[in-house]
Design an enzyme around this catalytic site. Structure first.
Site, short mmCIF file in Angstrom:
data_model
loop_
_atom_site.label_atom_id
_atom_site.label_comp_id
_atom_site.label_asym_id
_atom_site.label_seq_id
_atom_site.Cartn_x
_atom_site.Cartn_y
_atom_site.Cartn_z
CE1 TYR A 169 -3.32 -2.74 0.22
CE2 TYR A 169 -3.61 -2.28 2.55
CZ TYR A 169 -3.96 -2.99 1.42
OH TYR A 169 -4.94 -3.95 1.49
CG LEU A 215 -19.30 1.24 4.05
CD1 LEU A 215 -18.90 2.62 4.55
CD2 LEU A 215 -20.79 1.01 4.26
NE ARG A 275 -12.63 -2.11 -3.93
CZ ARG A 275 -13.09 -3.35 -3.68
NH1 ARG A 275 -14.38 -3.59 -3.67
NH2 ARG A 275 -12.24 -4.34 -3.46
CB SER A 327 -20.63 5.54 1.81
OG SER A 327 -20.81 6.43 0.69
#
Length: 337
Positions: free
Chosen positions: A62, A212, A214, A218
């Site tokens: 990451y 969610l 991505r 949401s």
């Protein structure tokens, strides 16, 4: 959720640690979702820890190590034993961030762990896992290499990520597996057929990412939202054109249920994943404190049988439009699912 309320805890399988009922996924603080504010990211990790979240999830790829360095900075001055760090490894990347494949060979596994320990400035990793199944290396060899690291004290538990039932069984025959990290949400439910039953048969917990989808679930997504070219979602089929319009209609159906309960769409979506069992720990990818606060509020949401039936009717299994990933994206190596 009040500042004095602490999240409940859940066991990660029969062989794993007990963690907070929610974990914090830190990927978006360094990579794949466009620019992030480093100071706000650290403040969000601090807020999570102060609220009782103990599980931080990262990957050595990451931001090509940036995320581990960020977590080290956030944990400065904190009691290391109060935090469980879960690290994925194996993804190979070039200096410009391109994906080059996977290497989960024993030598690469041990080398990756050495660099991770140095970046995080810690003497152990709580859960260490290959990010995907390496098609060129039997899973028994990868798990065996991590088992060596467990014996040496560098790793406390072994996890897996994005693999199928057969691989779970083969891996568990080599060493106890604490948990399987895998995408699980209202619109990503493929694990329910064979993977989740196998995990439960073997006493393996689930750390569910993408709860969610991505940001799609949401309740905050705007169809006109502009995305940076480096944002994963700018290429994700579920965020494109008519697929997006269809999926946002599902979100609006979910919003009606959330509004009736006096909570947010995100809180219902997270609570639904948490309701799947005490062996499931949702990972929330909050990058800002306001989103973390909202996610923590899901711990106060109780979904009744009537609520669950309404959610199922609003967002039936398999109702999403578009694949999770474009063919060129890294998860095309999910060879078993």
């Amino acid at each position: 959720m009040s500042s004095t309320t602490r999240p409940a805890q859940r066991p990660l399988g029969t062989a794993g640690p007990v963690t907070s009922a929610l974990g914090l996924g830190c990927m978006g603080m360094s990579d794949l979702y466009g620019p992030a504010d480093e100071a706000e990211s650290i403040a969000t990790i601090h807020a999570a820890l102060d609220a009782g979240i103990t599980l931080l999830d990262t990957g050595d790829f990451y931001g090509m190590g940036h995320n581990e360095l960020l977590i080290h900075e956030a944990l400065r001055g904190r009691n290391r034993e109060d935090v469980q760090i879960s690290v994925k490894f194996g993804a190979q990347r070039s200096p410009d961030g391109q994906w080059l494949g996977y290497d989960a060979s024993p030598a690469a596994t041990k080398t990756a762990l050495a660099y991770t320990l140095r970046r995080l400035r810690t003497d152990h990793i709580d859960i260490y896992r290959p990010a995907r199944l390496d098609p060129n290396v039997p899973v028994e060899e990868t798990v065996g290499a991590i088992a060596d690291l467990v014996k040496a004290g560098y790793v406390r538990h072994i996890g897996l990520s994005e693999v199928g039932a057969d691989t779970l069984r083969r891996a568990a025959a080599v060493h106890p597996i604490s948990d399987l990290q895998i995408e699980y949400s209202l619109i990503s439910r493929s694990i329910e057929a064979t993977v989740l039953p196998a995990a439960r048969e073997l006493g393996i917990g689930i750390t569910a990412y993408g709860v969610l989808s991505r940001g799609l679930l949401s309740g905050h997504w705007d169809r006109e939202r502009a995305l940076a070219g480096t944002d994963f979602r700018s290429h994700s089929p579920r965020f494109q054109g008519e697929n997006l319009a269809h999926n946002l209609a599902l979100v609006e159906a979910l919003r009606a249920i959330a509004t009736a309960k006096g909570v947010s769409v995100a809180q219902v979506a997270i609570a639904w994943v948490a309701s799947r069992g005490q062996d499931v720990v949702p990972l929330v990818g909050a990058r800002r404190r306001e989103r973390l606060t909202e996610a923590l509020g899901s711990l106060d949401v109780t979904l009744t049988e009537a609520d669950l039936a309404a959610v199922e009717a609003a967002v039936p299994a398999g109702s999403a439009a578009g694949d999770r990933y474009a063919a060129a994206q890294m998860a095309h190596l999910d060879s078993e699912r």
